[in-house]
Design an enzyme around this catalytic site. Structure first.
Site, PDB file in Angstrom:
ATOM      1  N   GLU A  94       0.833  -1.208   0.000  1.00 47.12           N
ATOM      2  CA  GLU A  94       0.000   0.000   0.000  1.00 47.12           C
ATOM      3  C   GLU A  94       0.868   1.259   0.000  1.00 47.12           C
ATOM      4  O   GLU A  94       0.562   2.241  -0.673  1.00 47.12           O
ATOM      5  CB  GLU A  94      -0.910  -0.011   1.224  1.00 47.12           C
ATOM      6  CG  GLU A  94      -1.862   1.177   1.312  1.00 47.12           C
ATOM      7  CD  GLU A  94      -2.105   1.615   2.735  1.00 47.12           C
ATOM      8  OE1 GLU A  94      -2.295   2.834   2.940  1.00 47.12           O
ATOM      9  OE2 GLU A  94      -2.095   0.766   3.636  1.00 47.12           O
ATOM     10  N   HIS A  95       1.954   1.231   0.741  1.00 42.36           N
ATOM     11  CA  HIS A  95       2.874   2.375   0.769  1.00 42.36           C
ATOM     12  C   HIS A  95       3.462   2.646  -0.609  1.00 42.36           C
ATOM     13  O   HIS A  95       3.696   3.798  -0.982  1.00 42.36           O
ATOM     14  CB  HIS A  95       4.009   2.100   1.755  1.00 42.36           C
ATOM     15  CG  HIS A  95       3.774   2.653   3.122  1.00 42.36           C
ATOM     16  ND1 HIS A  95       4.360   3.798   3.577  1.00 42.36           N
ATOM     17  CD2 HIS A  95       2.997   2.207   4.131  1.00 42.36           C
ATOM     18  CE1 HIS A  95       3.979   4.040   4.822  1.00 42.36           C
ATOM     19  NE2 HIS A  95       3.148   3.082   5.184  1.00 42.36           N
ATOM     20  N   GLU A 171       7.310   4.743  11.094  1.00 38.71           N
ATOM     21  CA  GLU A 171       5.903   4.666  11.486  1.00 38.71           C
ATOM     22  C   GLU A 171       5.698   3.656  12.618  1.00 38.71           C
ATOM     23  O   GLU A 171       4.895   3.880  13.526  1.00 38.71           O
ATOM     24  CB  GLU A 171       5.038   4.292  10.282  1.00 38.71           C
ATOM     25  CG  GLU A 171       4.851   5.406   9.288  1.00 38.71           C
ATOM     26  CD  GLU A 171       3.881   5.022   8.183  1.00 38.71           C
ATOM     27  OE1 GLU A 171       3.341   3.893   8.230  1.00 38.71           O
ATOM     28  OE2 GLU A 171       3.676   5.838   7.274  1.00 38.71           O
TER      29      GLU A 171
END
Length: 480
Positions: A94-95, A171
């Site tokens: 997704e990143h 993150e």
């Protein structure tokens, strides 16, 4: 490039506790007409049209005639489909989705999105992945073409992989400092231990450091298949146009899986157990307690949502204080028990977590948990018609309020088709809510809560948290 043009939905936001039905923009216009009643509004929401392509991909849309639209691809895959070895692969992919495709280098990709003035977003959860664009309705063809390029032709360049690897590791450090996220991850870890649902969406630091381009490519080839995809759109969109665009750009998404790589939804089992992470350096204790709840399609969800509405939620910054309708909120306010509490009903395909999460001072942990469990027992034995009536109004208002705008409507459409196989209308939700009475709430709560072994996760200064056996003994009342 402008930060608003290409962004990612935060993981916590993507993992909504329960994606309840939301209302369409049509409701907004009806709401502003003094002559329009709630009942009239329910039946004037635009119809959701659904078409299936030959490869199994579903196309769904709701046309409200607005000058803007939101269109996205919802995919029935998340961390639950990962193994211990590749946990975090979906989050990694997704990143990389917005870092260029085989047709569009990263700079070109960003300029195209910027030139449309569009907002591109995404999220990954335990069972779903989504990529969606909010743009002007006239730019629908371009938006669909870009989304199709993302899900079929992600470039997975080595330089971008290494750059995002560093970003994800940062993150993970930020997530570790968010005790709310940490507590809920621990809750999943203890409630579904030994299964894929116990693992986090983001994966482990070790996995993120070791995942290779081949691992990510295998993940996409295995899971990004047409039967598990929904192209959803809401706003000023023509369904016929959307279907034509899907046939033009997404008809080539593979239908069949490789024989040696058929994705299987891992089975899960709920375990009544606990995880305690005591750290007296933190100022506040974070505690979550939950029992096993039903899956998405189970009709028991409506009585449980009403039960949660009766328990309510609380924050010490609320102005209502002791005058709030929630008994637990009143007790918390009068006795300064906790800083906040919230109920949740997290649903998955075949199971769920029904529970309560609170943040309190170290010396108030035991009392807060005592009153919270007491409120659960009261729901099982003596919930009243007056409370259920109030809860119905709260739930109806929440369902309607959550559908303000094309983006939540689009998300609602995509999630519904994956979770239920169809879009459930607001009128149907309203009918289901109306059919529930106090006796049903008591029966359903007794079925899921009464005398059940809970899962408990606690982080921070939790010395006062009672022994698990005491917590378990508070899950029933002796009745004579």
């Amino acid at each position: 490039m402008a930060a608003s043009s290409v962004c990612r939905a935060g993981c916590a936001a993507g993992r909504a506790l329960l994606r309840g039905p939301r209302c369409s923009p049509a409701w907004m216009s009806l709401r502003n007409r003094s002559a329009a009643t709630y009942a009239q509004a329910l039946h004037n929401i635009p119809e959701t049209q659904v078409t299936s392509l030959d490869n199994g991909l579903r196309v769904a849309s709701e046309d409200s005639g607005q000058p803007t639209c939101t269109v996205g691809v919802w995919i029935g895959v998340g961390s639950r489909y990962e193994s211990e070895k590749n946990n975090g692969a979906g989050y990694f992919v997704e990143h990389l989705a917005f870092k260029g495709t085989k047709k569009r280098p990263c700079a070109t990709f960003e300029k195209e999105v910027e030139s449309m003035g569009a907002h591109l977003n995404s999220y990954t959860s335990r069972e779903q992945t989504a990529y969606f664009v909010k743009a002007l309705s006239k730019d629908l063809p371009k938006a669909v073409e870009i989304l199709a390029d993302i899900v079929q032709n992600c470039s997975l360049e080595d330089s971008q992989i290494e750059k995002e690897r560093t970003t994800i590791l940062q993150e993970l450090q930020e997530i570790d400092s968010n005790l709310t996220d940490v507590t809920f991850d621990y809750l999943h870890a203890t409630a579904f231990q030994g299964t894929a649902l116990s693992r986090t969406v983001e994966g482990t630091t070790e996995n993120i450091k070791q995942l290779t381009r081949a691992d990510l490519a295998t993940y996409i080839d295995t899971h990004y298949k047409a039967p598990r995809m929904v192209l959803a759109a809401a706003g000023g969109v023509s369904h016929d146009e959307l279907v034509d665009l899907a046939r033009q750009h997404l008809a080539g998404v593979p239908f069949q899986y490789k024989e040696d790589a058929v994705p299987i939804l891992s089975p899960c089992r709920f375990t009544g157990s606990e995880i305690r992470v005591r750290d007296d350096a933190f100022p506040l204790a974070h505690v979550a307690i939950a029992v096993e709840g039903p899956g998405w399609s189970n009709p028991d969800n409506i009585p449980l949502l009403l039960a949660n509405a009766i328990v309510g939620h609380y924050d010490q910054t609320f102005l209502g204080g002791k005058n709030q309708s929630s008994r637990l909120a009143t007790i918390a306010s009068e006795n300064k028990l906790c800083h906040s509490f919230q109920t949740f009903n997290t649903c998955y395909s075949d199971t769920g977590l029904f529970g309560l999460y609170f943040v309190s001072e170290p010396l108030n942990v035991e009392d807060t948990l005592h009153f919270a469990q007491g409120e659960w027992m009261r729901l099982c034995t003596s919930a009243t018609e007056g409370e259920v009536k109030r809860a119905k109004n709260i739930l109806r208002n929440a369902l309607v309020a959550q559908l303000d705008g094309t983006t939540p409507v689009c998300e609602n459409i995509g999630s519904h088709l994956l979770n239920y196989g169809r879009r459930i209308t607001l009128a149907e939700w309203d009918a289901r809510i109306a059919a529930v009475d106090a006796q049903m709430v008591r029966e359903v709560c007794s079925k899921y809560i009464y005398d059940k072994c809970p899962a408990v996760a606690a982080v921070g200064p939790i010395e006062q948290l009672p022994d698990y056996n005491r917590i378990r003994s508070a899950m029933y009342w002796l009745r004579f």
